[in-house]
Design a protein around this motif. Structure first.
Motif, PDB file in Angstrom:
ATOM      1  N   TYR A  83       0.822  -1.208   0.000  1.00 45.05           N
ATOM      2  CA  TYR A  83       0.000   0.000   0.000  1.00 45.05           C
ATOM      3  C   TYR A  83       0.857   1.258   0.000  1.00 45.05           C
ATOM      4  O   TYR A  83       1.918   1.301   0.650  1.00 45.05           O
ATOM      5  CB  TYR A  83      -0.894   0.040   1.242  1.00 45.05           C
ATOM      6  N   ALA A  84       0.369   2.280  -0.687  1.00 40.06           N
ATOM      7  CA  ALA A  84       0.923   3.626  -0.550  1.00 40.06           C
ATOM      8  C   ALA A  84       0.274   4.241   0.678  1.00 40.06           C
ATOM      9  O   ALA A  84      -0.958   4.205   0.820  1.00 40.06           O
ATOM     10  CB  ALA A  84       0.615   4.459  -1.791  1.00 40.06           C
ATOM     11  N   VAL A  85       1.094   4.789   1.582  1.00 37.11           N
ATOM     12  CA  VAL A  85       0.569   5.263   2.863  1.00 37.11           C
ATOM     13  C   VAL A  85       1.162   6.618   3.239  1.00 37.11           C
ATOM     14  O   VAL A  85       2.201   7.035   2.722  1.00 37.11           O
ATOM     15  CB  VAL A  85       0.863   4.257   3.996  1.00 37.11           C
ATOM     16  N   LYS A  86       0.470   7.265   4.152  1.00 37.33           N
ATOM     17  CA  LYS A  86       0.999   8.420   4.861  1.00 37.33           C
ATOM     18  C   LYS A  86       1.246   7.963   6.297  1.00 37.33           C
ATOM     19  O   LYS A  86       0.493   7.159   6.839  1.00 37.33           O
ATOM     20  CB  LYS A  86       0.000   9.580   4.855  1.00 37.33           C
ATOM     21  N   ALA A  87       2.291   8.484   6.919  1.00 29.47           N
ATOM     22  CA  ALA A  87       2.626   8.077   8.281  1.00 29.47           C
ATOM     23  C   ALA A  87       2.862   9.298   9.157  1.00 29.47           C
ATOM     24  O   ALA A  87       3.458  10.286   8.713  1.00 29.47           O
ATOM     25  CB  ALA A  87       3.862   7.182   8.283  1.00 29.47           C
ATOM     26  N   ALA A  88       2.388   9.211  10.389  1.00 35.36           N
ATOM     27  CA  ALA A  88       2.611  10.268  11.370  1.00 35.36           C
ATOM     28  C   ALA A  88       3.425   9.699  12.521  1.00 35.36           C
ATOM     29  O   ALA A  88       3.065   8.676  13.105  1.00 35.36           O
ATOM     30  CB  ALA A  88       1.287  10.816  11.887  1.00 35.36           C
ATOM     31  N   VAL A  89       4.533  10.373  12.812  1.00 34.43           N
ATOM     32  CA  VAL A  89       5.382  10.002  13.940  1.00 34.43           C
ATOM     33  C   VAL A  89       5.487  11.242  14.814  1.00 34.43           C
ATOM     34  O   VAL A  89       6.214  12.188  14.482  1.00 34.43           O
ATOM     35  CB  VAL A  89       6.783   9.555  13.477  1.00 34.43           C
ATOM     36  N   GLY A  90       4.736  11.267  15.883  1.00 33.16           N
ATOM     37  CA  GLY A  90       4.662  12.491  16.668  1.00 33.16           C
ATOM     38  C   GLY A  90       4.060  13.607  15.826  1.00 33.16           C
ATOM     39  O   GLY A  90       2.987  13.438  15.236  1.00 33.16           O
ATOM     40  N   HIS A  91       4.763  14.714  15.714  1.00 28.99           N
ATOM     41  CA  HIS A  91       4.288  15.834  14.905  1.00 28.99           C
ATOM     42  C   HIS A  91       4.834  15.788  13.469  1.00 28.99           C
ATOM     43  O   HIS A  91       4.542  16.687  12.670  1.00 28.99           O
ATOM     44  CB  HIS A  91       4.683  17.165  15.561  1.00 28.99           C
ATOM     45  N   ASP A  92       5.624  14.789  13.170  1.00 28.29           N
ATOM     46  CA  ASP A  92       6.236  14.684  11.843  1.00 28.29           C
ATOM     47  C   ASP A  92       5.423  13.761  10.942  1.00 28.29           C
ATOM     48  O   ASP A  92       4.823  12.783  11.408  1.00 28.29           O
ATOM     49  CB  ASP A  92       7.663  14.145  11.964  1.00 28.29           C
ATOM     50  N   HIS A  93       5.407  14.072   9.644  1.00 23.51           N
ATOM     51  CA  HIS A  93       4.624  13.299   8.675  1.00 23.51           C
ATOM     52  C   HIS A  93       5.507  12.877   7.515  1.00 23.51           C
ATOM     53  O   HIS A  93       6.354  13.642   7.036  1.00 23.51           O
ATOM     54  CB  HIS A  93       3.441  14.132   8.170  1.00 23.51           C
ATOM     55  N   PHE A  94       5.295  11.641   7.062  1.00 20.95           N
ATOM     56  CA  PHE A  94       6.105  11.063   5.995  1.00 20.95           C
ATOM     57  C   PHE A  94       5.216  10.306   5.014  1.00 20.95           C
ATOM     58  O   PHE A  94       4.152   9.796   5.376  1.00 20.95           O
ATOM     59  CB  PHE A  94       7.136  10.080   6.571  1.00 20.95           C
ATOM     60  N   GLU A 139       5.356   5.368  18.689  1.00 16.81           N
ATOM     61  CA  GLU A 139       4.021   5.147  18.129  1.00 16.81           C
ATOM     62  C   GLU A 139       3.944   5.783  16.743  1.00 16.81           C
ATOM     63  O   GLU A 139       4.350   6.928  16.551  1.00 16.81           O
ATOM     64  CB  GLU A 139       2.960   5.754  19.051  1.00 16.81           C
ATOM     65  N   VAL A 140       3.425   5.020  15.782  1.00 20.19           N
ATOM     66  CA  VAL A 140       3.302   5.480  14.401  1.00 20.19           C
ATOM     67  C   VAL A 140       1.868   5.249  13.933  1.00 20.19           C
ATOM     68  O   VAL A 140       1.302   4.176  14.160  1.00 20.19           O
ATOM     69  CB  VAL A 140       4.275   4.733  13.466  1.00 20.19           C
ATOM     70  N   THR A 141       1.275   6.242  13.297  1.00 17.31           N
ATOM     71  CA  THR A 141      -0.050   6.093  12.713  1.00 17.31           C
ATOM     72  C   THR A 141       0.086   6.003  11.201  1.00 17.31           C
ATOM     73  O   THR A 141       0.682   6.878  10.570  1.00 17.31           O
ATOM     74  CB  THR A 141      -0.961   7.284  13.076  1.00 17.31           C
ATOM     75  N   ILE A 142      -0.456   4.926  10.642  1.00 21.92           N
ATOM     76  CA  ILE A 142      -0.377   4.675   9.204  1.00 21.92           C
ATOM     77  C   ILE A 142      -1.749   4.931   8.586  1.00 21.92           C
ATOM     78  O   ILE A 142      -2.748   4.343   8.997  1.00 21.92           O
ATOM     79  CB  ILE A 142       0.038   3.218   8.915  1.00 21.92           C
TER      80      ILE A 142
END
Length: 327
Positions: A224-235, A269-272
Motif C-alpha cells: 500500500y501507498a501510505v501516509k505516516a505520522a510520527v509524533g508531529h512529523d509526517h512522511f 508510536e506510528v499512525t499509518i
C-alpha cells in the motif's frame, strides 16, 4: 464534549436533550449525518446533543464467535464524535445483565428517567434492548406516552453503497482502502508501536518499521501507498501487510518503509493512513527478485503520493539500516 463512562456519572437530567443511540463503530458518513441531524435538533429545542453508545461492542458480548473486527478504537471513536460537535457522550458498559434489560425499561429508566430525553434521532436499521425489541414502532409508541419525538433517518448512500459499518469492514478487509473513502469519509488508519522484527532491512536495502497495531481490522495482505505520522512529523511511505512468503513466513506482520526518514523508531508510536493498494501479497523466487519488486513498489508509491524521488528509495543494500526505522 463531556464523556460519561457509566450511568451513575449522570447526576441530573440534561438540558432539553436530543439523543441518538448506537454503536457508531467507524463514525462513517452515515453516522455523521445522524450527528448533523442530532445537533440541529438540539439547537432547535434549545438543548444539548447526547450520543449513547456501548463498550465493549455488544456483538463481542452476545456473539463473540462472530469475530467482529472494530473499525475504531474507543479513543478514536471518542475523538471523532467530539469532532462532530456533540455535547455529551454516554458510554454504557455492556454485559449480559445489561443485554437482558427490556427495551421499554431502557427507555423509561435511562432515556427518560436519567437523561430526560425530549427527542430521539435513530438510523433506519437500529434496534436495541432484549431481543432487539426496541424498534422504531415501540420507540414512537413510548414517545407518545413520555412526550419525546422520534426522527428516523432513511438509508444514506453514495449511490452504490449504503453507508454502514459492515460495508466499511468489508471494503477494508478486501484491501479497497481507496474506495472506502466514499463510505468512511476519511482514509482508513491504524496506529501501532514499532517493535523488533526479522532484521531484513540490511539485506533488502529498504529498512522497515514493524508495527504492533491496536486494531484487529487490517486491510488485506498486500502493498500500500501510505501516509505516516510520527509524533508531529509526517512522511510518505510504502507499507506491506502479509506473512513474508518469500522467506516462508507464517506470522502476519505490518511493516512500513518511510521515505526520507533518518532516525530510531523502536518503541515509538506510528499512525499509518492507507491511501491506495498497489498489489496483493506475492512469493518471489529469490531475494533479488523481491528487491526489484520493492524498488518498483516504492517508485509507484512515490508517484501516487506525489513524493519526489530521492536516495532514500535507492538505499545501499550493504548499508546497515536495520536500527533506523525498526527493521
Amino acid at each position: 464534549m463531556i464523556i460519561f463512562r457509566k450511568l451513575s456519572e449522570v447526576k441530573e437530567k440534561l438540558r432539553h436533550p436530543a439523543v441518538t443511540i448506537g454503536n457508531f463503530d467507524g463514525v462513517h458518513l452515515g453516522h455523521r449525518e445522524i450527528f448533523r441531524r442530532l445537533t440541529g435538533k438540539a439547537r432547535a429545542q434549545g438543548g444539548v446533543s447526547v450520543v449513547i453508545t456501548f463498550t465493549p461492542h455488544p456483538m463481542q458480548v452476545v456473539s463473540p464467535g462472530t469475530g467482529v473486527k472494530l473499525i475504531t478504537t474507543t479513543t478514536e471513536k471518542e475523538a471523532l464524535i467530539a469532532a462532530a460537535g456533540i455535547d455529551y457522550l454516554l458510554e454504557i458498559p455492556f454485559d449480559w445483565n445489561f443485554a437482558s434489560i427490556p427495551a421499554t425499561q431502557f427507555v423509561e429508566e435511562i432515556l427518560v428517567g436519567t437523561i430526560g430525553m425530549e427527542s430521539l434521532v435513530i438510523g433506519y436499521d437500529y434496534a436495541f434492548g432484549r431481543g432487539r425489541e426496541g424498534d422504531v414502532n415501540l420507540l414512537r409508541a413510548l414517545g407518545e406516552r413520555y412526550g419525546y419525538t422520534v426522527d428516523l433517518l432513511e438509508p444514506i448512500s453514495n449511490g452504490t453503497t449504503i453507508y454502514s459499518s459492515t460495508a466499511v469492514r468489508n471494503m477494508v478487509g478486501a484491501g479497497d482502502v481507496k474506495g472506502v473513502l466514499s463510505v468512511l469519509g476519511r482514509h482508513y488508519a491504524v496506529t501501532g508501536t514499532v517493535i523488533h522484527g526479522d532484521q531484513r532491512g540490511r539485506v533488502l536495502g529498504f529498512p522497515t518499521a514493524n508495527l504492533c497495531v491496536q486494531k484487529d481490522l487490517l486491510p488485506a495482505a498486500g502493498v500500500y501507498a501510505v501516509k505516516a505520522a510520527v509524533g508531529h512529523d509526517h512522511f510518505d511511505g510504502a507499507c506491506n501487510i502479509g506473512t513474508n512468503p518469500t522467506f516462508d513466513g507464517h506470522r502476519l506482520s505490518l511493516e512500513v518503509f518511510l521515505f526520507d526518514f533518518d532516525g530510531d523508531l523502536y518503541g515509538r508510536e506510528v499512525t499509518i493512513t492507507f491511501i491506495e493498494r498497489l498489489r496483493g501479497e506475492m512469493r518471489f523466487p529469490n531475494i533479488d527478485a523481491l528487491k526489484e519488486a520493492i524498488a518498483r513498489d516504492v517508485a509507484r508509491c512515490r508517484a501516487i503520493l506525489g513524493a519526489p524521488e530521492s536516495s532514500a528509495g535507492q538505499a545501499d543494500p550493504g548499508r546497515d539500516l536495520s536500527g533506523r526505522q525498526g527493521e
